[in-house]
Motif scaffolding. Structure first.
Motif, PDB file in Angstrom:
ATOM      1  N   THR A  60      -9.819   8.151  -9.920  1.00 50.85           N
ATOM      2  CA  THR A  60      -9.534   8.447  -8.511  1.00 50.85           C
ATOM      3  C   THR A  60      -8.161   7.885  -8.177  1.00 50.85           C
ATOM      4  N   SER A  61      -7.695   8.177  -6.964  1.00 50.18           N
ATOM      5  CA  SER A  61      -6.312   7.804  -6.631  1.00 50.18           C
ATOM      6  C   SER A  61      -6.156   6.293  -6.460  1.00 50.18           C
ATOM      7  N   VAL A  62      -4.928   5.870  -6.467  1.00 49.19           N
ATOM      8  CA  VAL A  62      -4.581   4.457  -6.339  1.00 49.19           C
ATOM      9  C   VAL A  62      -5.131   3.895  -5.032  1.00 49.19           C
ATOM     10  N   SER A  63      -5.680   2.689  -5.097  1.00 45.58           N
ATOM     11  CA  SER A  63      -6.194   2.088  -3.870  1.00 45.58           C
ATOM     12  C   SER A  63      -5.029   1.700  -2.969  1.00 45.58           C
ATOM     13  N   LYS A  65      -4.696  -0.793  -0.898  1.00 47.87           N
ATOM     14  CA  LYS A  65      -4.774  -2.156  -0.362  1.00 47.87           C
ATOM     15  C   LYS A  65      -3.404  -2.736   0.012  1.00 47.87           C
ATOM     16  N   THR A  66      -2.439  -2.526  -0.879  1.00 50.41           N
ATOM     17  CA  THR A  66      -1.138  -3.138  -0.619  1.00 50.41           C
ATOM     18  C   THR A  66      -0.382  -2.431   0.496  1.00 50.41           C
ATOM     19  N   GLN A  81       9.216 -15.043  -0.193  1.00 51.80           N
ATOM     20  CA  GLN A  81       9.862 -16.186  -0.844  1.00 51.80           C
ATOM     21  C   GLN A  81      11.329 -15.867  -1.118  1.00 51.80           C
ATOM     22  N   ASP A  82      11.587 -14.616  -1.486  1.00 52.13           N
ATOM     23  CA  ASP A  82      12.962 -14.231  -1.756  1.00 52.13           C
ATOM     24  C   ASP A  82      13.824 -14.314  -0.488  1.00 52.13           C
ATOM     25  N   ASP A 157       4.579 -18.868  -0.239  1.00 50.13           N
ATOM     26  CA  ASP A 157       4.383 -17.513  -0.731  1.00 50.13           C
ATOM     27  C   ASP A 157       4.999 -16.527   0.253  1.00 50.13           C
ATOM     28  N   ARG A 158       4.567 -16.628   1.515  1.00 54.23           N
ATOM     29  CA  ARG A 158       5.139 -15.771   2.549  1.00 54.23           C
ATOM     30  C   ARG A 158       4.821 -16.345   3.923  1.00 54.23           C
ATOM     31  N   ARG A 506       9.272   5.116   7.000  1.00 52.74           N
ATOM     32  CA  ARG A 506      10.128   5.016   5.833  1.00 52.74           C
ATOM     33  C   ARG A 506      10.565   6.443   5.508  1.00 52.74           C
ATOM     34  N   LYS A 567      18.695   0.078   1.947  1.00 55.80           N
ATOM     35  CA  LYS A 567      19.072  -0.255   0.582  1.00 55.80           C
ATOM     36  C   LYS A 567      19.902   0.897   0.021  1.00 55.80           C
ATOM     37  N   GLU A 570      20.870  -0.064  -5.218  1.00 56.00           N
ATOM     38  CA  GLU A 570      19.851  -1.029  -5.611  1.00 56.00           C
ATOM     39  C   GLU A 570      20.294  -2.478  -5.449  1.00 56.00           C
TER      40      GLU A 570
END
Lengths: 691, 182
Positions: A60-63, A65-66, A81-82, A157-158, A506, A567, A570
């Motif tokens: 199935t397709s990508v979850s 979540k992110t 962090q960056d 972390d963030r 986006r 951006k 790159e």
């Protein structure tokens, strides 16, 4: 200790509460334990397939979540962090400057005023701040002691910044926003890190961290850091005594004792001394006096969290912490001990509903002891009683319903909270997010949030000004007056109904835009009401011109925030941001003037990756004037040159406030415990080595 | 008042746990991330690492993940597994700076904008660089996953494998698309 509730009843209720909390955790855990065993099998089987079979499995397709952040129905900004590393900032409050929509003003070398969507102050009381789930907001004065909040910045972390009410999920006082600082899992901080540097303002700083694995599933890290910062300078160019030393150390331990169980234990301790210039009123001319002092800072905390999850459908979390802070200067000795226990259950009711509910209890013991009266001086803001315990209970429930899966998401939820001052407070919100395509999100929200009263509102007596008695009849025997604001034992909770909308997009691979707008209607805002003057005999006879805190004000605040991320190639990232804010008084003046906040703020950041492992980062900030404080607008330019000659070695040269010898950012409003000073040009070098 | 509040809490607490089991009935169709994880596990069997990649005979094989973790609970299925006498361990890294020694580095979709930086940073590190990001192998990585008609395939950059001193078993190569890239 004065208590609002009879002690026995209170204790009994506390015990019952904790008991039922444990009971609920127990039963949920048992239920989930059974499920975990069942659902684990198919995944194990997958690993046993041979590689030929893997090529033939249908998937199935990508979850998604992110993707959550991009689809959130709220004004969210995440500092990675960056971002922290490339900002060149050396403290958490300075890092926050990069967030469009936040107002970050440095009052002097050791104090900051930080808020979102208005009402900025040393004790900005409408912004909730948390670190790894621990509340940093103090119920003694309503606000955050930013000088006490820190960690090894490399271990963060963030930082998630939510503008607008976040009370339903995050807790009380999240009226105008929530800042959530999250440190890395110990697994992500393995090995050694040594960092250090020096400069003209950052006189010397250093940090060490070491992390390792214990067994297969447990990780830990320990860290220590120290900094020494330079004195300040006032608007006349005179040196101010804010030299600051602070040492801090801590640890974090993360473990997975069993499948689906995660245990975190972490803690910190710190001790420091911060120079400051204090001001107090006198009953004889010149009616005010300033003196140099060193504020002692001391504190520590310990936190434990247990999370249990069953695949992606159900997660429970139980967290408890204890936190101790101590501040001591010539004004006062202040202590705050907090204890909290929180339970949360997240539940994905496939495929449409994601339910979160939780309960929590927090107790705070606050002591503020005046030190000035001992030496015959007029105290600044003594509290009566000196100590008080405050208890907070809450329960919340929120459901995220996918009306049209992955296109239209409706969120409804509320928090029910009980505090000792105003009893029950309901903080509901409704949110709607529409994603016509993967690249666009349109959202709107209506929410209510409250600011819980603090001891400053109820227990304090603020002696804020003095002068010659203007009355010719009485001034022969009462030569001076003392202006005082008294706390009010029948305070109300300040509240807001917030209407928000936003658009996140986006449109191109290299461009994203985030726009949000809000209209906030505040009620019960605190102001002062005049009371009848009276005579006080101590320390010398004088007239008291009293006011009393009262929650009668109304204000409408509206504004908009725009943030973008470009951006074009790159190796080059450009991040512009713009904030517009308008505060409108509905009736009478409130305690914080409408123009303590900049109407316009603009920022432009650039991050360039150059050949030879070089990085060049720069930022420009424009902050509009604060007219009620007579504070002019300012422009600030920061730059950083980074170089990684080896994989493990990073060198950086950072310049802050480059094109300006020094400027003021905040000050001039009454009841500042320490006097403002200016932000100076700062240049420092830094070396970071990892192994 | 507090008593009333606590009663409400108690009722909420008692109502919920019972209903949880009914609500959380999960569906279990394989997500592509699970298959990807199974592939990562298989790579430990089909790839030979050069001398010096392990310090000793029983050193664990470490699978690193850089960026957002797409596998979540699935990672538990790796627990307790051994390959040729070596334990299989997983490390998750948020940033390039955090990356510690590992044998397979899975570059998460969240690192889409940083492919060039990551590939450059781990050149000659004896790691197998793997990703789901399109053209990852063409851009200097070793393996990337491709999805065609609901099935997962591999693109392998043999030059990159050679550069890292990795030997990939022909059984895996036979079923993959061999590409060249920087």
């Amino acid at each position: 200790m004065e208590k609002i509730m009879p002690e026995k009843l209170n204790k009994l209720l506390g015990v019952v509460f904790v008991l039922c909390l444990l009971l609920s955790v127990g039963s949920v855990a048992t239920v989930l334990a059974g499920e975990a065993e069942e659902s684990a099998k198919p995944k194990d089987d997958m690993l046993n397939l041979n590689v030929e079979d893997l090529f033939n499995i249908e998937v199935t397709s990508v979850s998604k979540k992110t993707q959550k952040l991009a689809n959130a129905a709220a004004a969210v900004f995440v500092i990675t962090q960056d971002d922290i590393r490339r900002s060149g900032a050396t403290s958490i409050p300075e890092v926050l400057r990069i967030v469009p929509g936040l107002e970050v003003a440095r009052i002097n070398a050791t104090r900051w005023a930080i808020s979102s969507r208005g009402f900025n102050h040393l004790y900005a009381n409408k912004l909730l701040v948390l670190m790894d789930g621990r509340v940093l907001y103090t119920p003694t004065v309503s606000g955050v002691d930013w000088d006490l909040q820190d960690t090894l910045l490399e271990d963060i972390d963030r930082i998630e910044v939510i503008r607008g009410p976040g009370a339903t999920l995050w807790g009380d006082n999240a009226v105008n926003g929530v800042i959530n600082i999250m440190t890395k899992h110990a697994q992500q901080t393995q090995g050694a890190l040594v960092t250090g540097g020096a400069g003209n303002e950052e006189r010397g700083f250093g940090g060490v961290r070491y992390g390792a694995r214990v067994g297969d599933d447990s990780y830990y890290r320990i860290y220590a850091k120290y900094f020494n910062r330079d004195k300040g300078v006032d608007s006349m160019g005179h040196e101010t005594p804010e030299q600051w030393d602070l040492a801090r150390g801590g640890f974090r331990f993360d473990s997975e004792p069993a499948r689906g169980n995660a245990l975190t234990i972490q803690g910190d301790i710190f001790a420091g001394k911060a120079g400051e210039q204090l001001q107090t009123v006198t009953l004889a001319p010149p009616f005010t006096t300033a003196f140099d002092d060193r504020r002692k800072q001391l504190g520590g905390n310990i936190l434990g969290r247990w999370q249990r999850s069953n695949s992606d459908t159900s997660k429970i979390s139980l967290q408890s912490y204890y936190d101790h802070n101590e501040l001591q200067d010539q004004y006062a000795t202040e202590r705050l001990d907090s204890f909290a226990v929180e339970f949360q259950h997240q539940l994905l009711i496939i495929p449409r509903n994601e339910l979160v509910w939780g309960v929590g209890y927090r107790s705070a013991w606050s002591t503020l002891r005046d030190e000035l009266a001992k030496s015959g001086r007029i105290p600044v803001s003594p509290m009566n009683p000196v100590s008080r315990q405050l208890d907070f209970y809450n329960a919340f429930l929120q459901d995220e319903i996918a009306l049209v899966p992955e296109q239209l998401v409706f969120t409804i939820g509320t928090k029910l909270e009980h505090n000792d001052y105003t009893g029950f407070e309901l903080q509901p919100n409704v949110r709607l997010a529409w994603m016509p395509s993967e690249k666009h999100t349109l959202w709107g929200a209506v929410s209510r949030a409250v600011r819980t009263p603090s001891r400053l509102d109820s227990d304090s007596r603020v002696n804020y000004a003095a002068g010659p008695n203007p009355d010719p009849v009485t001034n022969s025997f009462l030569p001076s007056y003392l202006a005082v604001i008294f706390g009010n034992k029948v305070v109300k909770a300040e509240n807001v109904i917030a209407y928000e909308a936003g658009y996140r997009s986006r449109p191109l691979d290299w461009l994203s835009v985030d726009i949000s707008a809000f209209y906030n209607v505040y009620k019960n805002l605190q102001t002062g009401v005049d009371e009848t003057p009276f005579v006080e005999m101590s320390p010398t006879p004088h007239i008291v011109v009293p006011m009393r805190f009262i929650n009668v004000n109304e204000e409408n605040v509206y504004g908009a925030e725009v943030a973008a991320n470009l951006k074009p190639v790159e190796s080059w990232r450009i991040i512009p941001g713009y904030t517009w804010l308008h505060m409108q008084q509905v009736n009478g003046p409130s305690m914080s003037g409408p123009h303590d906040n900049p109407q316009h703020q603009f920022s432009l950041r650039s991050e360039v990756d150059l050949p030879y492992a070089l990085e060049f980062d720069s930022a420009l900030y424009y902050v509009d004037n604060l007219s009620s404080q007579g504070m002019p607008s300012y422009v600030r330019v920061d730059a950083r040159l980074g170089w990684k000659p080896l994989k493990n070695l990073e060198l950086a040269l950072v310049g802050q406030n480059l094109f300006d010898g020094s400027h003021s950012e905040f000050g001039g409003i009454f009841v500042l415990p320490s006097l403002p000073s200016q932000v100076e040009r700062s240049i420092y070098g830094k070396v970071t080595w990892r192994y | 008042m507090k008593r009333v509040f606590l009663h409400i809490l108690l009722i909420i607490l008692m109502l919920f746990p019972g209903s949880v089991s009914n609500l959380a009935a999960a569906t279990a169709s394989p997500e592509d991330s699970q298959v990807v994880l199974a592939f990562l596990y298989n790579f430990t069997l089909f790839v030979e690492w050069p001398e010096g990649a392990f310090n000793s005979k029983d050193d664990p094989i470490i699978i690193g993940i850089i960026g957002d973790d797409p596998f979540g609970e699935g990672l538990h299925s790796l627990k307790g597994r051994t390959v040729n006498g070596r334990k299989v361990l997983v490390n998750i890294f948020k940033d390039i700076q955090d990356v510690r020694v590992c044998h397979i580095l899975f570059v998460s979709d969240s690192e889409r904008d940083r492919v060039a930086t990551i590939v450059a940073a781990f050149r000659k590190s004896k790691m197998l660089l793997v990703s789901r990001i399109p053209d990852f192998a063409r851009r200097g990585g070793t393996i990337n996953f491709i999805t065609t008609s609901n099935k997962i395939g591999l693109e392998i950059n043999l030059e990159a494998a050679k550069r890292e001193g990795l030997t990939i078993n022909s059984r895996l190569l036979n079923m993959s698309k061999i590409i060249s890239g920087s």
